[in-house]
Design a protein around this motif. Structure first.
Motif, PDB file in Angstrom:
ATOM      1  N   PRO B 198       0.834  -1.214   0.000  1.00 25.85           N
ATOM      2  CA  PRO B 198       0.000   0.000   0.000  1.00 25.85           C
ATOM      3  C   PRO B 198       0.856   1.247   0.000  1.00 25.85           C
ATOM      4  O   PRO B 198       1.858   1.325   0.707  1.00 25.85           O
ATOM      5  CB  PRO B 198      -0.798  -0.107   1.305  1.00 25.85           C
ATOM      6  CG  PRO B 198      -0.039  -1.056   2.157  1.00 25.85           C
ATOM      7  CD  PRO B 198       0.629  -1.995   1.220  1.00 25.85           C
ATOM      8  N   SER B 199       0.448   2.204  -0.827  1.00 27.62           N
ATOM      9  CA  SER B 199       1.120   3.495  -0.781  1.00 27.62           C
ATOM     10  C   SER B 199       0.432   4.313   0.294  1.00 27.62           C
ATOM     11  O   SER B 199      -0.559   3.888   0.880  1.00 27.62           O
ATOM     12  CB  SER B 199       0.981   4.180  -2.133  1.00 27.62           C
ATOM     13  OG  SER B 199      -0.376   4.484  -2.344  1.00 27.62           O
ATOM     14  N   SER B 200       0.953   5.483   0.558  1.00 29.62           N
ATOM     15  CA  SER B 200       0.405   6.339   1.600  1.00 29.62           C
ATOM     16  C   SER B 200      -1.070   6.630   1.350  1.00 29.62           C
ATOM     17  O   SER B 200      -1.901   6.550   2.245  1.00 29.62           O
ATOM     18  CB  SER B 200       1.207   7.625   1.639  1.00 29.62           C
ATOM     19  OG  SER B 200       0.779   8.430   2.679  1.00 29.62           O
ATOM     20  N   VAL B 201      -1.421   6.954   0.109  1.00 33.04           N
ATOM     21  CA  VAL B 201      -2.809   7.330  -0.179  1.00 33.04           C
ATOM     22  C   VAL B 201      -3.728   6.103  -0.079  1.00 33.04           C
ATOM     23  O   VAL B 201      -4.864   6.188   0.370  1.00 33.04           O
ATOM     24  CB  VAL B 201      -2.915   8.042  -1.553  1.00 33.04           C
ATOM     25  CG1 VAL B 201      -2.693   7.082  -2.709  1.00 33.04           C
ATOM     26  CG2 VAL B 201      -4.255   8.736  -1.713  1.00 33.04           C
ATOM     27  N   GLN B 202      -3.198   4.929  -0.464  1.00 32.68           N
ATOM     28  CA  GLN B 202      -4.027   3.720  -0.372  1.00 32.68           C
ATOM     29  C   GLN B 202      -4.273   3.306   1.073  1.00 32.68           C
ATOM     30  O   GLN B 202      -5.279   2.699   1.383  1.00 32.68           O
ATOM     31  CB  GLN B 202      -3.344   2.578  -1.126  1.00 32.68           C
ATOM     32  CG  GLN B 202      -3.505   2.685  -2.617  1.00 32.68           C
ATOM     33  CD  GLN B 202      -2.573   1.753  -3.349  1.00 32.68           C
ATOM     34  OE1 GLN B 202      -1.484   1.462  -2.892  1.00 32.68           O
ATOM     35  NE2 GLN B 202      -3.021   1.268  -4.481  1.00 32.68           N
ATOM     36  N   ALA B 282      -5.931   4.907  -6.626  1.00 35.91           N
ATOM     37  CA  ALA B 282      -6.457   4.069  -7.714  1.00 35.91           C
ATOM     38  C   ALA B 282      -7.582   3.218  -7.147  1.00 35.91           C
ATOM     39  O   ALA B 282      -7.394   2.529  -6.156  1.00 35.91           O
ATOM     40  CB  ALA B 282      -5.340   3.190  -8.257  1.00 35.91           C
ATOM     41  N   MET B 283      -8.768   3.334  -7.773  1.00 34.01           N
ATOM     42  CA  MET B 283      -9.922   2.575  -7.273  1.00 34.01           C
ATOM     43  C   MET B 283     -10.109   1.326  -8.129  1.00 34.01           C
ATOM     44  O   MET B 283      -9.793   1.325  -9.312  1.00 34.01           O
ATOM     45  CB  MET B 283     -11.177   3.453  -7.360  1.00 34.01           C
ATOM     46  CG  MET B 283     -11.274   4.477  -6.255  1.00 34.01           C
ATOM     47  SD  MET B 283     -11.518   3.716  -4.645  1.00 34.01           S
ATOM     48  CE  MET B 283     -13.233   3.257  -4.723  1.00 34.01           C
ATOM     49  N   PRO B 284     -10.638   0.246  -7.516  1.00 28.72           N
ATOM     50  CA  PRO B 284     -10.914  -0.942  -8.314  1.00 28.72           C
ATOM     51  C   PRO B 284     -12.020  -0.650  -9.330  1.00 28.72           C
ATOM     52  O   PRO B 284     -12.777   0.313  -9.180  1.00 28.72           O
ATOM     53  CB  PRO B 284     -11.364  -1.975  -7.290  1.00 28.72           C
ATOM     54  CG  PRO B 284     -11.787  -1.195  -6.105  1.00 28.72           C
ATOM     55  CD  PRO B 284     -11.014   0.075  -6.110  1.00 28.72           C
ATOM     56  N   PHE B 364     -11.413  -3.208   2.980  1.00 25.74           N
ATOM     57  CA  PHE B 364     -11.053  -2.280   1.892  1.00 25.74           C
ATOM     58  C   PHE B 364      -9.732  -2.689   1.246  1.00 25.74           C
ATOM     59  O   PHE B 364      -9.595  -2.681   0.031  1.00 25.74           O
ATOM     60  CB  PHE B 364     -10.939  -0.844   2.435  1.00 25.74           C
ATOM     61  CG  PHE B 364     -12.264  -0.163   2.595  1.00 25.74           C
ATOM     62  CD1 PHE B 364     -13.141  -0.066   1.518  1.00 25.74           C
ATOM     63  CD2 PHE B 364     -12.643   0.398   3.805  1.00 25.74           C
ATOM     64  CE1 PHE B 364     -14.367   0.578   1.660  1.00 25.74           C
ATOM     65  CE2 PHE B 364     -13.865   1.038   3.948  1.00 25.74           C
ATOM     66  CZ  PHE B 364     -14.725   1.118   2.888  1.00 25.74           C
ATOM     67  N   HIS B 365      -8.749  -3.053   2.076  1.00 29.00           N
ATOM     68  CA  HIS B 365      -7.440  -3.417   1.528  1.00 29.00           C
ATOM     69  C   HIS B 365      -7.515  -4.703   0.705  1.00 29.00           C
ATOM     70  O   HIS B 365      -6.812  -4.842  -0.285  1.00 29.00           O
ATOM     71  CB  HIS B 365      -6.411  -3.553   2.655  1.00 29.00           C
ATOM     72  CG  HIS B 365      -5.865  -2.218   3.075  1.00 29.00           C
ATOM     73  ND1 HIS B 365      -5.119  -2.030   4.202  1.00 29.00           N
ATOM     74  CD2 HIS B 365      -5.987  -0.996   2.501  1.00 29.00           C
ATOM     75  CE1 HIS B 365      -4.785  -0.760   4.302  1.00 29.00           C
ATOM     76  NE2 HIS B 365      -5.314  -0.104   3.291  1.00 29.00           N
ATOM     77  N   THR B 366      -8.403  -5.629   1.163  1.00 31.39           N
ATOM     78  CA  THR B 366      -8.567  -6.872   0.405  1.00 31.39           C
ATOM     79  C   THR B 366      -9.018  -6.550  -1.015  1.00 31.39           C
ATOM     80  O   THR B 366      -8.536  -7.132  -1.985  1.00 31.39           O
ATOM     81  CB  THR B 366      -9.603  -7.778   1.090  1.00 31.39           C
ATOM     82  OG1 THR B 366      -9.167  -8.022   2.422  1.00 31.39           O
ATOM     83  CG2 THR B 366      -9.752  -9.103   0.373  1.00 31.39           C
ATOM     84  N   VAL B 367      -9.936  -5.588  -1.133  1.00 28.79           N
ATOM     85  CA  VAL B 367     -10.440  -5.247  -2.466  1.00 28.79           C
ATOM     86  C   VAL B 367      -9.422  -4.402  -3.238  1.00 28.79           C
ATOM     87  O   VAL B 367      -9.144  -4.658  -4.409  1.00 28.79           O
ATOM     88  CB  VAL B 367     -11.772  -4.463  -2.353  1.00 28.79           C
ATOM     89  CG1 VAL B 367     -12.291  -4.110  -3.733  1.00 28.79           C
ATOM     90  CG2 VAL B 367     -12.800  -5.279  -1.600  1.00 28.79           C
ATOM     91  N   HIS B 371      -6.945  -7.278  -4.669  1.00 28.06           N
ATOM     92  CA  HIS B 371      -7.936  -7.597  -5.708  1.00 28.06           C
ATOM     93  C   HIS B 371      -8.754  -8.816  -5.318  1.00 28.06           C
ATOM     94  O   HIS B 371      -9.007  -9.698  -6.131  1.00 28.06           O
ATOM     95  CB  HIS B 371      -7.258  -7.803  -7.072  1.00 28.06           C
ATOM     96  CG  HIS B 371      -6.469  -6.609  -7.495  1.00 28.06           C
ATOM     97  ND1 HIS B 371      -7.055  -5.459  -7.956  1.00 28.06           N
ATOM     98  CD2 HIS B 371      -5.136  -6.372  -7.493  1.00 28.06           C
ATOM     99  CE1 HIS B 371      -6.114  -4.566  -8.226  1.00 28.06           C
ATOM    100  NE2 HIS B 371      -4.953  -5.091  -7.943  1.00 28.06           N
ATOM    101  N   GLY B 372      -9.137  -8.863  -4.011  1.00 27.69           N
ATOM    102  CA  GLY B 372      -9.876 -10.022  -3.511  1.00 27.69           C
ATOM    103  C   GLY B 372     -11.281 -10.088  -4.081  1.00 27.69           C
ATOM    104  O   GLY B 372     -11.888  -9.062  -4.416  1.00 27.69           O
ATOM    105  N   ASP B 373     -11.804 -11.303  -4.228  1.00 32.26           N
ATOM    106  CA  ASP B 373     -13.177 -11.464  -4.716  1.00 32.26           C
ATOM    107  C   ASP B 373     -14.149 -11.469  -3.530  1.00 32.26           C
ATOM    108  O   ASP B 373     -13.757 -11.196  -2.398  1.00 32.26           O
ATOM    109  CB  ASP B 373     -13.303 -12.749  -5.542  1.00 32.26           C
ATOM    110  CG  ASP B 373     -12.862 -13.962  -4.749  1.00 32.26           C
ATOM    111  OD1 ASP B 373     -12.567 -13.792  -3.542  1.00 32.26           O
ATOM    112  OD2 ASP B 373     -12.799 -15.059  -5.327  1.00 32.26           O
TER     113      ASP B 373
END
Lengths: 303, 404
Positions: B198-202, B282-284, B364-367, B371-373
């Motif tokens: 994760p970056s700072s913004v993520q 960056a949003m999914p 949130f981090h999983t998604v 890229h968790g389902d």
């Protein structure tokens, strides 16, 4: 209209019951006064009637129908106006009325019509756009009452509706409340102000420590036998006279007296004149509500 | 429906007029996101510059000593400042706090480069590192290691050069100064797809969004406690309005508030943070976006239910502000909102598992990062929804008990 029959209620963890074997009969079309010192059980009784509490013992019926059934059939039959300003300070007068009318489930046209009627009744036309928190004490009381009238209740429960208002607003509120029975709303009125109750109530019940001490029409309750009187002098009552008339000292040179016949009243006045006592007040035959209330509830402080 | 509409309208108007509540819900988290994303910008980048300055006292002045200084400068981890002329000047500068490290290259450094530690029987003067004693020992060690590595590389190049000359191999006139250290790129591997950590913004956008969502406790309790204290709840109960209507009347408006917060925070991440020089969020996309929203919806339900519970427990708005505010800050502190969970020691990471905010952030981090389902976010969704159900049940029970 409303019958309370042998109702008792005890709060969880309370040592003594808040209401004990209370029976009242509130006829339709009048203003019924409910009096009692602090802690007498008035609020508990009102909560039972408003459906906020359920009585453990006894029966309450509205128009010969058990209260729960009557409320289920017509939830708007009984309306409660709490002692506090039970509305939203951040909303305007009109928004408050619209919210409570909506919460009652009134349909759109009916809502509009009843809000207009409530505004007119409490003379709130000038302040409908003002936030409730900006209103004076008198206007807040009027809004509190106006909300209670939405839904056109058969019975309106008023808990100390005139606390903290100026004499003009009080007089307006009292006149408005006294006029309610004519439009089909019976009123149950609780107050600490005896002169208010004396002015607008036809029937009165006095409650203390969860029990009904006295109940009946105001005239019946205030009428007394000729045999008792209350006198106020400019000095102490001479001992001989006090003994003869079985006087009780009520403080501030006021005395309760007992006469064997009304002829004795004239004789007492002569005797007082001879003893050099000036009579400031003399009540014979009718007491005021405060005297009755103080006599029944005794004078001790309650809290 | 008339009743619910009336309740929703009332809550909305009351919230719109609660300036403190609005500030807590919308302004505070935006500021947090911007400030924390900028403040922690480098903490999330492996190998990024460390804001510690050093100086080199070059007493040798040879091509070799200058080459070492250049090689050290290229690592970029530590900041180089203007060099002092003498060791005494360097000592005075460190004492004055101008920089924390000074590397002294002794006279004869270049000549003795290939005969360290007196290999030829003559004494060799050692390199001296002067340090500010308050400097983090890990950073001191890091600088020593960088210096050793640069020195080793310099020797190797010099040796190659000399050996080449000795054996008649073709060599350039001066040893090439290669970049050092060779760049090592960190990659985290999950679900057969390589992504960056994760970056700072993520980290900060979802973290402070979760924090902000739980702050609905302030406006919700302000309204509910006023209603209870003023007898409005009694009046509504006397009107025959069931308590579940009242709860529903609050759930929906604040659910909507939470969704608006989510849109706002994401917008700040995408467009606001780059304005301040940060990386854009960056949003999914596609199903990922739906999963992201499912997490947001579950967080919202948990947040509103917890707020209703706090409002039912507290007797005054002061109490609710303390219980709600302090409770949120504690949940955030142990839940990895303020300090990212991966930076915590093991025991604290275990404790974090008990904070609903940690479940939310993990979801949130999983998604967003892994890229968790749906199956991957399901455990966190279940925990959040169970938390919401329990809190609502407790709030209803408390309110029944208070009126009985």
């Amino acid at each position: 209209m409303l019958k309370v029959d042998g109702v008792s209620y005890r709060y969880r963890d309370a040592a003594a019951p808040a209401l004990q074997d209370v029976s009242l009969n509130i006829p339709a079309g009048g203003v019924y006064g409910l009096l009692g010192p602090n802690g007498a059980g008035k609020t508990t009784l009102i909560s039972l009637l408003a459906g906020l509490l359920t009585a453990a013992d006894g029966k309450i019926s509205l128009n010969d129908q058990p209260l729960t059934e009557a409320r289920a059939a017509n939830p708007r039959a009984i309306s409660l106006v709490p002692q506090d300003y039970a509305f939203y300070p951040m909303l305007t007068v009109a928004e408050n009325l619209a919210f409570f009318a909506g919460a009652l489930g009134l349909a759109r046209d009916e809502r509009r019509q009843q809000i207009d009627a409530a505004i007119a009744f409490a003379r709130l036309e000038q302040v409908t756009g003002k936030r409730a928190e900006q209103l004076s004490g008198g206007l807040r009381r009027r809004l509190n009452l106006a909300i209670g009238l939405l839904g056109q209740p058969q019975l309106l429960l008023l808990d100390e509706p005139t606390v903290g208002v100026d004499p003009q607003s009080r007089s307006f509120l009292l006149e408005s409340i006294a006029a309610l029975p004519a439009s089909g709303t019976t009123v149950l009125y609780t107050s600490h102000y005896m002169e208010e109750v004396e002015a607008i109530c036809q029937r009165v019940a006095i409650l203390d420590q969860g029990r009904v001490l006295s109940e009946g029409t105001l005239d019946d309750l205030l009428a007394t036998a000729d045999s008792s009187a209350e006198i106020e002098l400019d000095q102490a009552l001479p001992a001989a006279l006090a003994e003869r008339y079985a006087a009780t000292d009520l403080g501030h040179f006021k005395f309760g007296l007992f006469f064997r016949s009304t002829v004795e009243v004239a004789r007492l006045l002569d005797e007082l004149a001879v003893a050099g006592c000036t009579v400031r007040q003399l009540h014979v035959g009718r007491q005021n509500l405060e005297q009755l209330f103080m006599r029944l509830t005794r004078r001790s402080l309650r809290d | 429906m008339t009743r619910l509409t009336a309740l929703w309208t009332k809550e909305t108007l009351a919230l719109l007029r609660d300036r403190h509540g609005l500030a807590a819900l919308f302004v505070m988290p935006v500021i947090f996101i911007l400030v924390m994303t900028m403040a922690l910008h480098d903490a999330f980048m492996p190998g990024a510059a460390i804001d510690v300055a050093y100086a080199i006292v070059d007493l040798d002045g040879s091509p070799h000593s200058q080459s070492l200084a250049r090689r050290l400068g290229k690592t970029g981890s530590f900041r180089r400042v203007a060099d002092p002329a003498t060791t005494d000047a360097a000592r005075a500068d460190i004492r004055a706090g101008r920089y924390a490290l000074a590397l002294v290259l002794p006279k004869g450094f270049g000549e003795r480069l290939l005969t360290p530690a007196g290999a030829d029987g003559q004494a060799t003067e050692a390199l001296t590192l002067m340090v500010d004693p308050t400097l983090n020992p890990a950073l001191q060690l890091a600088f020593r290691n960088q210096t050793s590595a640069a020195l080793g590389m310099l020797r190797a190049d010099e040796l190659t050069h000399s050996a080449g000359k000795l054996f008649g191999l073709p060599t350039s006139a001066r040893p090439a100064e290669r970049d050092w250290p060779d760049e090592i790129v960190s990659t985290a591997v999950q679900n057969d797809r390589s992504i960056r950590p994760p970056s700072s913004v993520q980290q900060n956008v979802p973290a402070w969004l979760v924090f902000a969502m739980f702050f609905v406790v302030i406006p919700i309790s302000a309204i509910l406690i006023t209603e209870r204290q003023q007898g409005t709840l009694q009046r509504l109960a006397a009107m025959g309005l069931p308590f579940r209507f009242l709860l529903l009347g609050k759930l929906l408006p604040f659910f909507v508030v939470n969704q608006i917060q989510a849109v706002l925070m994401v917008a700040v991440g995408i467009w606001g943070v780059p304005l301040f020089g940060g990386e854009a969020l960056a949003m999914p996309t596609g199903a990922g976006l739906l999963h992201w929203w499912l997490v947001a919806a579950a967080v919202s339900l948990a947040a509103v239910a917890c707020a209703l519970l706090v409002a039912s427990l507290a007797q005054t708005t002061q109490q609710s502000t303390i219980i709600g505010g302090v409770g949120n800050i504690l949940m955030a502190a142990i839940g990895g909102i303020m300090v990212p969970k991966f930076m915590m020691p093991g025991a604290m990471q275990t404790l974090a598992e008990w904070s609903p905010m940690a479940w939310a952030l993990n979801g949130f981090h999983t998604v967003m990062l892994r890229h968790g389902d749906f199956a991957a976010i399901l455990p966190d969704l279940v925990k959040l929804l169970a938390c919401a159900a329990l809190a609502l049940a407790a709030a209803t029970w408390l309110n029944r008990r208070q009126t009985a």
